[in-house]
Design an enzyme around this catalytic site. Sequence first.
Site, PDB file in Angstrom:
ATOM      1  N   ASP A   1     175.539  73.599 -39.295  1.00 15.69           N
ATOM      2  CA  ASP A   1     175.361  74.642 -38.386  1.00 15.69           C
ATOM      3  C   ASP A   1     174.201  75.109 -39.277  1.00 15.69           C
ATOM      4  O   ASP A   1     174.357  75.189 -40.269  1.00 15.69           O
ATOM      5  CB  ASP A   1     176.340  75.380 -37.842  1.00 15.69           C
ATOM      6  CG  ASP A   1     176.570  74.352 -36.755  1.00 15.69           C
ATOM      7  OD1 ASP A   1     176.379  73.581 -36.102  1.00 15.69           O
ATOM      8  OD2 ASP A   1     178.383  74.937 -36.375  1.00 15.69           O
TER       9      ASP A   1
ATOM     10  N   HIS B   1     169.993  69.795 -37.339  1.00 21.13           N
ATOM     11  CA  HIS B   1     170.688  70.663 -36.303  1.00 21.13           C
ATOM     12  C   HIS B   1     172.421  70.007 -36.020  1.00 21.13           C
ATOM     13  O   HIS B   1     172.993  70.885 -35.195  1.00 21.13           O
ATOM     14  CB  HIS B   1     169.975  71.646 -35.919  1.00 21.13           C
ATOM     15  CG  HIS B   1     170.409  72.558 -35.901  1.00 21.13           C
ATOM     16  ND1 HIS B   1     171.445  73.260 -36.239  1.00 21.13           N
ATOM     17  CD2 HIS B   1     169.559  74.322 -36.053  1.00 21.13           C
ATOM     18  CE1 HIS B   1     171.865  74.480 -36.079  1.00 21.13           C
ATOM     19  NE2 HIS B   1     170.325  74.752 -35.233  1.00 21.13           N
TER      20      HIS B   1
END
Length: 441
Positions: free
Chosen positions: A417, A413
């Site tokens: 995204d 992450h």
Amino acid sequence: MGRYLFRLPDVGEGIAEAEIVAWHVSVGDVVAEDQNLVDVMTDKATVEVMSPVSGKVTATHGEVGGMAPVGSVLIELDIEGAGNADEKTVAAAPAIGTGLATVGDVEPSSARTLTTTAPASAAKSETPKPVEFAKTTERPKAAAVWTMRAAGQEPLASPATRRRAHELGIPLQYVPGTGPGGRITAEDLDAFIASGGIALAGDARYVAREGIADVKIIGLRRKIAEKMQEAKRRIPHINYVEECDVTELEALRADVNSHRSPDQPKLTLLPFFMRALVRALPDFPQVNARYDDDAGLLHTYEGVHIGVATQTPGGLMVPVIRNAEQYDLWGLAAELARVAAAARDGSATRDELSGSTITLTSLGTLGGIVSTPVINHPEVAILAPNKIVERPVLNGPFVSVRKMMNLSSSFDHRIIDGYDAAQFVQRMKRLIEHPALIFMD
């Protein structure tokens, strides 16, 4: 006769130390030149260390699971000729760690010293002799009365004996052992069964089991543990799961397999997934990447180097299909079979076990409904096809039976995204559900 000190050589991978995973000789053995002495593990590969000379082993240094620095003395031998060392040479040799600690894990004042199976110098006290256990030849008679061991007294037995006892529903607390230290042998278990001891008060399947087995984590399993811990500690995972209709893909796979030539490998789903990755990744370069978080650099790759999680006798390994874009379906299947076989038989090279830019992991029919795979650090993405199930699916006003499969995935992450992860998986879904697109330019 001379004294020869055999030191851990540089195995050519730029390492400073290696873990001892198996000894093939012991004190008193006579070894020949080029005989395998010990197996050591580097970053990923297990290396057989051969003897450069012939001689008799007088001492070995280091325990299984210990870390040996390059240049440290592993074995001392008596050989014909002058040898290469004296007492001062041994004393100056780098120490080998024991257990699961490395030399750098402890302070100099508390560092472990060499562990040897024979004394390095003469000692005043005599070397204690191993305890000799009397062999019991008599077996309990059929009328024997079996009594449970006292509380806290654990039965000793090998894993194979424990497994067999468990399958038979026999609590080892009742079985007397005639092996060294009271260890229960396979013959003891046979004698217990033959004498009627299995017919204990109550059902043996419901007797509490108190045994505890301590297993030292070494070798490949230790490397796997360290890598998984590092990946979960360093990478904030985001997981995404999508459902895919693989009816057309399965029909295509079955048809192609039925018409393959004898020299062509049987196709699984993985080569199709690899071809789909080759088609999808150019539009998502941040997914086909490796993140150096220490330097703050994301390395994106034009070539698609696919790691395939593979179960081996020693544990999980990830052999790599390099430049998957250069292969057709058959080439991918053949290369997958080759590197997976090399990983399983221990012949895979360091290059074949490193350098992947994205990983596929699949448990086949054991794949479950969904999974949350751990990213293969320093990669930023991993895909995990789950098992295929047939179920009714509503298609407009009609209901039809379709082959459905969940595609699980994990992303770093910090780099990817949620929106980008979803877009990438949706692109994979389209290619999987309409496999003709995989082969269209």
